[in-house]
Structures are given as structure tokens and as C-alpha cells.
Design a protein around this motif. Sequence first.
Motif, PDB file in Angstrom:
ATOM      1  N   PRO A 309       0.830  -1.215   0.000  1.00 57.14           N
ATOM      2  CA  PRO A 309       0.000   0.000   0.000  1.00 57.14           C
ATOM      3  C   PRO A 309       0.866   1.267   0.000  1.00 57.14           C
ATOM      4  CG  PRO A 309      -0.783  -1.563   1.642  1.00 57.14           C
ATOM      5  CD  PRO A 309       0.480  -2.135   1.086  1.00 57.14           C
ATOM      6  N   VAL A 310       0.473   2.252  -0.802  1.00 61.30           N
ATOM      7  CA  VAL A 310       1.190   3.531  -0.784  1.00 61.30           C
ATOM      8  C   VAL A 310       0.500   4.461   0.203  1.00 61.30           C
ATOM      9  CG1 VAL A 310       2.015   3.323  -3.154  1.00 61.30           C
ATOM     10  CG2 VAL A 310      -0.146   4.503  -2.705  1.00 61.30           C
ATOM     11  N   VAL A 311       1.288   5.287   0.883  1.00 66.64           N
ATOM     12  CA  VAL A 311       0.753   6.221   1.871  1.00 66.64           C
ATOM     13  C   VAL A 311       1.055   7.639   1.406  1.00 66.64           C
ATOM     14  CG1 VAL A 311       0.830   6.974   4.288  1.00 66.64           C
ATOM     15  CG2 VAL A 311       1.184   4.550   3.722  1.00 66.64           C
ATOM     16  N   ILE A 312       0.025   8.465   1.291  1.00 65.49           N
ATOM     17  CA  ILE A 312       0.217   9.869   0.912  1.00 65.49           C
ATOM     18  C   ILE A 312      -0.337  10.713   2.065  1.00 65.49           C
ATOM     19  CG2 ILE A 312      -0.407  11.678  -0.746  1.00 65.49           C
ATOM     20  CD1 ILE A 312      -0.616   9.349  -2.838  1.00 65.49           C
ATOM     21  N   ALA A 313       0.522  11.513   2.666  1.00 64.24           N
ATOM     22  CA  ALA A 313       0.133  12.181   3.909  1.00 64.24           C
ATOM     23  C   ALA A 313       0.442  13.674   3.891  1.00 64.24           C
ATOM     24  CB  ALA A 313       0.858  11.527   5.091  1.00 64.24           C
ATOM     25  N   ALA A 314      -0.545  14.451   4.339  1.00 66.26           N
ATOM     26  CA  ALA A 314      -0.320  15.872   4.598  1.00 66.26           C
ATOM     27  C   ALA A 314      -0.066  16.083   6.080  1.00 66.26           C
ATOM     28  CB  ALA A 314      -1.538  16.672   4.163  1.00 66.26           C
ATOM     29  N   SER A 315      -0.290  15.035   6.860  1.00 71.62           N
ATOM     30  CA  SER A 315      -0.190  15.098   8.322  1.00 71.62           C
ATOM     31  C   SER A 315       1.122  15.735   8.747  1.00 71.62           C
ATOM     32  CB  SER A 315      -0.269  13.686   8.899  1.00 71.62           C
ATOM     33  OG  SER A 315      -1.356  13.002   8.334  1.00 71.62           O
ATOM     34  N   ALA A 316       1.028  16.689   9.663  1.00 71.65           N
ATOM     35  CA  ALA A 316       2.233  17.397  10.094  1.00 71.65           C
ATOM     36  C   ALA A 316       2.074  17.796  11.549  1.00 71.65           C
ATOM     37  CB  ALA A 316       2.436  18.634   9.222  1.00 71.65           C
ATOM     38  N   PRO A 317       3.204  17.962  12.252  1.00 68.80           N
ATOM     39  CA  PRO A 317       3.136  18.369  13.658  1.00 68.80           C
ATOM     40  C   PRO A 317       2.640  19.804  13.797  1.00 68.80           C
ATOM     41  CG  PRO A 317       5.415  18.240  12.912  1.00 68.80           C
ATOM     42  CD  PRO A 317       4.569  17.731  11.782  1.00 68.80           C
ATOM     43  N   PRO A 318       2.229  20.188  15.020  1.00 68.66           N
ATOM     44  CA  PRO A 318       1.556  21.474  15.236  1.00 68.66           C
ATOM     45  C   PRO A 318       2.323  22.687  14.688  1.00 68.66           C
ATOM     46  CG  PRO A 318       1.433  20.143  17.213  1.00 68.66           C
ATOM     47  CD  PRO A 318       2.255  19.368  16.242  1.00 68.66           C
ATOM     48  N   ASP A 319       3.676  22.712  14.779  1.00 68.89           N
ATOM     49  CA  ASP A 319       4.392  23.909  14.306  1.00 68.89           C
ATOM     50  C   ASP A 319       4.257  24.077  12.797  1.00 68.89           C
ATOM     51  OD1 ASP A 319       5.928  21.542  14.209  1.00 68.89           O
ATOM     52  OD2 ASP A 319       7.761  22.703  13.858  1.00 68.89           O
ATOM     53  N   GLN A 320       4.264  22.942  12.062  1.00 72.11           N
ATOM     54  CA  GLN A 320       4.118  23.060  10.604  1.00 72.11           C
ATOM     55  C   GLN A 320       2.687  23.431  10.213  1.00 72.11           C
ATOM     56  OE1 GLN A 320       5.744  19.730   8.377  1.00 72.11           O
ATOM     57  NE2 GLN A 320       7.374  19.528   9.899  1.00 72.11           N
ATOM     58  N   VAL A 321       1.725  22.893  10.954  1.00 77.58           N
ATOM     59  CA  VAL A 321       0.326  23.249  10.702  1.00 77.58           C
ATOM     60  C   VAL A 321       0.159  24.758  10.931  1.00 77.58           C
ATOM     61  CG1 VAL A 321      -2.061  22.946  11.483  1.00 77.58           C
ATOM     62  CG2 VAL A 321      -0.546  20.959  11.285  1.00 77.58           C
ATOM     63  N   ALA A 322       0.716  25.246  12.043  1.00 72.63           N
ATOM     64  CA  ALA A 322       0.594  26.670  12.372  1.00 72.63           C
ATOM     65  C   ALA A 322       1.247  27.523  11.289  1.00 72.63           C
ATOM     66  CB  ALA A 322       1.240  26.944  13.734  1.00 72.63           C
ATOM     67  N   ALA A 323       2.392  27.066  10.753  1.00 77.12           N
ATOM     68  CA  ALA A 323       3.090  27.849   9.726  1.00 77.12           C
ATOM     69  C   ALA A 323       2.222  27.990   8.483  1.00 77.12           C
ATOM     70  CB  ALA A 323       4.418  27.178   9.387  1.00 77.12           C
ATOM     71  N   LEU A 324       1.590  26.890   8.067  1.00 77.03           N
ATOM     72  CA  LEU A 324       0.739  26.957   6.866  1.00 77.03           C
ATOM     73  C   LEU A 324      -0.496  27.821   7.130  1.00 77.03           C
ATOM     74  CD1 LEU A 324       0.580  25.824   3.931  1.00 77.03           C
ATOM     75  CD2 LEU A 324      -1.018  24.122   4.823  1.00 77.03           C
ATOM     76  N   GLN A 325      -1.051  27.673   8.341  1.00 73.99           N
ATOM     77  CA  GLN A 325      -2.242  28.465   8.682  1.00 73.99           C
ATOM     78  C   GLN A 325      -1.906  29.953   8.715  1.00 73.99           C
ATOM     79  OE1 GLN A 325      -3.616  26.662  12.330  1.00 73.99           O
ATOM     80  NE2 GLN A 325      -4.910  25.201  11.240  1.00 73.99           N
ATOM     81  N   GLN A 326      -0.700  30.263   9.191  1.00 73.53           N
ATOM     82  CA  GLN A 326      -0.284  31.664   9.251  1.00 73.53           C
ATOM     83  C   GLN A 326      -0.164  32.234   7.841  1.00 73.53           C
ATOM     84  OE1 GLN A 326       3.178  31.889  11.726  1.00 73.53           O
ATOM     85  NE2 GLN A 326       1.904  32.910  13.268  1.00 73.53           N
ATOM     86  N   ARG A 327       0.377  31.414   6.949  1.00 68.29           N
ATOM     87  CA  ARG A 327       0.572  31.851   5.574  1.00 68.29           C
ATOM     88  C   ARG A 327      -0.764  32.052   4.853  1.00 68.29           C
ATOM     89  NH1 ARG A 327       4.058  29.647   1.154  1.00 68.29           N
ATOM     90  NH2 ARG A 327       5.597  29.146   2.744  1.00 68.29           N
ATOM     91  N   LEU A 328      -1.689  31.083   5.020  1.00 69.45           N
ATOM     92  CA  LEU A 328      -2.898  31.067   4.179  1.00 69.45           C
ATOM     93  C   LEU A 328      -4.177  31.423   4.930  1.00 69.45           C
ATOM     94  CD1 LEU A 328      -2.312  27.698   2.274  1.00 69.45           C
ATOM     95  CD2 LEU A 328      -1.718  29.988   1.491  1.00 69.45           C
ATOM     96  N   GLY A 329      -4.137  31.393   6.252  1.00 67.33           N
ATOM     97  CA  GLY A 329      -5.374  31.472   7.038  1.00 67.33           C
ATOM     98  C   GLY A 329      -5.821  30.056   7.347  1.00 67.33           C
ATOM     99  N   ARG A 330      -6.483  29.866   8.505  1.00 63.93           N
ATOM    100  CA  ARG A 330      -6.825  28.527   8.976  1.00 63.93           C
ATOM    101  C   ARG A 330      -7.738  27.778   7.993  1.00 63.93           C
ATOM    102  NH1 ARG A 330      -7.559  26.335  14.343  1.00 63.93           N
ATOM    103  NH2 ARG A 330      -6.713  28.298  15.051  1.00 63.93           N
ATOM    104  N   ASP A 331      -8.826  28.433   7.575  1.00 65.84           N
ATOM    105  CA  ASP A 331      -9.791  27.733   6.724  1.00 65.84           C
ATOM    106  C   ASP A 331      -9.195  27.396   5.367  1.00 65.84           C
ATOM    107  OD1 ASP A 331     -11.485  27.906   8.782  1.00 65.84           O
ATOM    108  OD2 ASP A 331     -12.754  29.488   7.936  1.00 65.84           O
ATOM    109  N   ALA A 332      -8.456  28.375   4.800  1.00 65.54           N
ATOM    110  CA  ALA A 332      -7.890  28.150   3.465  1.00 65.54           C
ATOM    111  C   ALA A 332      -6.842  27.045   3.508  1.00 65.54           C
ATOM    112  CB  ALA A 332      -7.283  29.443   2.921  1.00 65.54           C
ATOM    113  N   ALA A 333      -6.082  26.972   4.593  1.00 60.11           N
ATOM    114  CA  ALA A 333      -5.064  25.919   4.705  1.00 60.11           C
ATOM    115  C   ALA A 333      -5.741  24.547   4.732  1.00 60.11           C
ATOM    116  CB  ALA A 333      -4.231  26.122   5.969  1.00 60.11           C
ATOM    117  N   GLY A 334      -6.793  24.421   5.564  1.00 53.36           N
ATOM    118  CA  GLY A 334      -7.525  23.149   5.649  1.00 53.36           C
ATOM    119  C   GLY A 334      -8.140  22.782   4.304  1.00 53.36           C
ATOM    120  N   ALA A 335      -8.774  23.783   3.665  1.00 57.51           N
ATOM    121  CA  ALA A 335      -9.466  23.520   2.402  1.00 57.51           C
ATOM    122  C   ALA A 335      -8.477  23.115   1.312  1.00 57.51           C
ATOM    123  CB  ALA A 335     -10.262  24.757   1.969  1.00 57.51           C
ATOM    124  N   LEU A 336      -7.308  23.769   1.290  1.00 54.20           N
ATOM    125  CA  LEU A 336      -6.288  23.447   0.277  1.00 54.20           C
ATOM    126  C   LEU A 336      -5.915  21.963   0.374  1.00 54.20           C
ATOM    127  CD1 LEU A 336      -3.914  24.277  -1.722  1.00 54.20           C
ATOM    128  CD2 LEU A 336      -2.527  24.482   0.347  1.00 54.20           C
TER     129      LEU A 336
END
Length: 421
Positions: A309-336
Motif C-alpha cells: 500500500p502507498v501512503v500519501i500524507a499531509a499530516s504534520a506536527p503542530p508547528d508546521q500546521v501553524a506555519a501553513l495556517q499563518q501563511r494562508l489562514g486557517r480555513d484556506a489551509a484546511g481547504a487546500l
Amino acid sequence: MLLGAIADDFTGATDLASMLVRNGMRTVQRIGVPPAGEPPPDADAVVVALKSRTAPAAQAVSESLAALHWLRKAGARQFFFKYCSTFDSTEKGNIGPVADALVAALDAGFALACPAFPANARSVFQGHLFVGSTLLNESGMEHHPLTPMTDANLVRVLSHQTDGTVGLVPYATVAAGAGTIRKAMTALKEQGRRYAIVDAVDDGHLLAIGEAAAGHALITGGSGVAMGLPENFRRAGLLAQHRDPGALTSLDGPAAVLSGSCSRATLGQVAFAREHLPVFALDALRVPDAAALADAALAWAADKLGGPPVVIAASAPPDQVAALQQRLGRDAAGALIEQALASIAEGLVARRVRRLVVAGGETSGAVVQRLGVRSLRIGAEIDPGVPWTYAEGSGAPLLLALKSGNFGARDFFLRAFEVLA
Ligand code: ADP
């Protein structure tokens, strides 16, 4: 169809459906209210999954009534309104308003309310809901962003949500068994109570409550209290003994895992998978573009499909999640990321993937919607609360396992496919 259930969220619906399968009912989870003429599936129970927990009360009521209407037409003999085992709701609803509408539509006059689920450490004692050894309002649920629970006294909580009155079937009555519980509920109904919160601290209590509710048109609660219902149908000679109520058609074809959950359990599962399976990490910080992320992942997977099985993951620790949310906004980061993973799911199915695990509640919602899945026949559990399902409506036949973030043991992504073997 014997039991028709209405669940106020998607993973809660699966949880209930799994409970029914475990207790001998062949169960299908329907995503959203079926269109009027849609014939019922060949199943003993159907759970209609809504997204009504935090919707405006009027909308939650109208969708629940539409689901009830379809389930009645489809021949269900008893109805179940499933909500969260932590009684997730607001001052205004939606548990009270939806239950009021269902009680009225069924002319039931009365319904029990029991969110207890001892296997998951939710118990009700003297009408108070405990999470483990703490009261609900000290369990962390008082800080929930959408449904903060600041009162553990469910008689009071439900009273605020209904124009009916709420009684209690206390522990001592429940401990005395099904006959005593039945009498207590009948007495409360005759006194004009519309609801009774029913205590339960172990599975024996839930089974007795289920037995006592055999003649009730409507039962409300968490998935725990559904545990005793299949036996009522068996006792009445209505439910056949199925050798394997969770039997699913097996499907060959490549296998894959998509992970959009950043919950602690999922991060551990992805880390474990890295040691055993090919894993591709979506780097949305470097490439904040859903289509480009999907193309890169599908190109990576192309020559690996058909192997492990191949695994494709966006899963990331809290600091990386926060970095993306800061860049794009929380909702836009999740939606992307949800859009990227939904496109990857579509691409994988087009490349003949037929066994797919998706991690993350919202992520699962996005994938199921993109694939056009309308219903899930519930199969064997991989870990508690996470069954394999046979998805219908997605064009190609597909086995899907939808895991909410915090569920599953560390080796979940490997074992999921062993369960199918
Ligand atoms: P869970 O069941 O663990 O809550 P969900 O899928 O419901 O998982 O929610 C996780 C959310 O986090 C989704 O909206 C997903 O798109 C988003 N997400 C996933 N990976 C990242 C990331 N690396 N950065 C920011 N957000 C992410």
C-alpha cells in the motif's frame, strides 16, 4: 429493514453502524437523506448520517424529519436518534429540538436519552455524565470550540433544549434489570415526562436498557445504548442469524492510504508507516497549490501501485500546521489540503485503486464527497469504531476505511490491509 437511525454526524454514524454489525445486524450507512424514491438497501439497519450537530436548529430538525420520513417509508420498525456520547450540543440544541420533532412525528410521547458508552469511559450516574472519573464539565469538553459542555447534569441540559419535561431513571432502578427499567419509563411517560435520562455505568446496564426499550418507537443516545436492540429483534423472530453480518464483497486492486489528520494518533501511525511502507509527504508550505500537490503525489505513486500500500500524507506536527495556517489562514489551509487529498483519491481510483484508507474526519468528508459515495455497507472493524466499508455510488466499486483522527493503534495503516486478507 428493522432499525432506522439518524446520526447527527458522519463518524458518529459509523460508530453506531459498527455497533449494530457487531451485534448481528447487517447495516448500511447512508450519507445524507436519500431521495424520496430511492429503494432501501438489503440490510437490517440503515443509519442516515447527517451533519446536523452544529447546524442551525431549524435545519437540523428539517433534515432529521426528512431522514425519518424516508426510513419510515423504507419500512423501519423502530427509530434511533444518535448523538455524541458527550452529549455535544448548545443551550439551544440540537439534541432537544431534533428529539422533540421526532417524538412528535412518531406520536411516541416519550423517548429515553442515554449517551453512556462505558467502553469509551462515558458513564451516566444520577443523571450526571462522566468522562472517565471527571464530570463532563471538567473533562475538557467545557472548552469545545463549537459545543462547550459546561453542565454535567443532563436532566438540566436537556430541559433547557425542550419545551417538554425531563425525568430520570436512576442507577438503582437500572441495576434492577429490564423489567424495572421498563416500569419506571412507563411511569414517567404517564406522569407526562417526554424524556428520561437513563443512568448506565456498564455494558450490562446498556443491554438491560435496550431490552426495556423493545416496544419504544424512538430511542435516543450514543452508540452504546444500541447494543441491546438487535437482541429484541432476534427474540421477536424478526432478525435472522447471519453467519457474518459484516461480510463485504472482496475487491482486488492496488491499495492506498490518504492522511489529512494531524491528530497525535495519526502522526504516530504515519511515523510507523514510514518504517514499513512507501510514504509521500505533501509539502503544502513549499507548493501551496492543490492541483500541483495532487499531480506530484499521483506521479510519485504511478509506478508503486500494485505493490505494498502507498501512503500519501499531509499530516504534520503542530508547528508546521501553524506555519501553513499563518501563511494562508486557517480555513484556506484546511481547504487546500482537503482539496488536494480529494483530487488524489479521485486520481487513485481512476488508476484502479480499490482499497483505500482515509485518516481524518474532515478529510474523509472531502474524499467521500469528491468520489460521489452515497452509502457505505459496514464490514469488519480494523480497530474499535473503524470498520472497512463497501462504498456505493462512487462509479467504481471501492472498499473504504474512514478513520477519525484519534482512532486506531500505531500499526493501523498496515493492519487495515491484513484484516482484508
Ligand atoms: P481529525 O479527524 O484528526 O480532526 P480532520 O481531517 O478532521 O482530522 O482535520 C484535519 C484538518 O487539518 C483538515 O482540514 C486538513 O486539511 C488539515 N491539514 C492537514 N494537514 C495539514 C497541514 N500540514 N497544515 C495545515 N493543515 C493541515
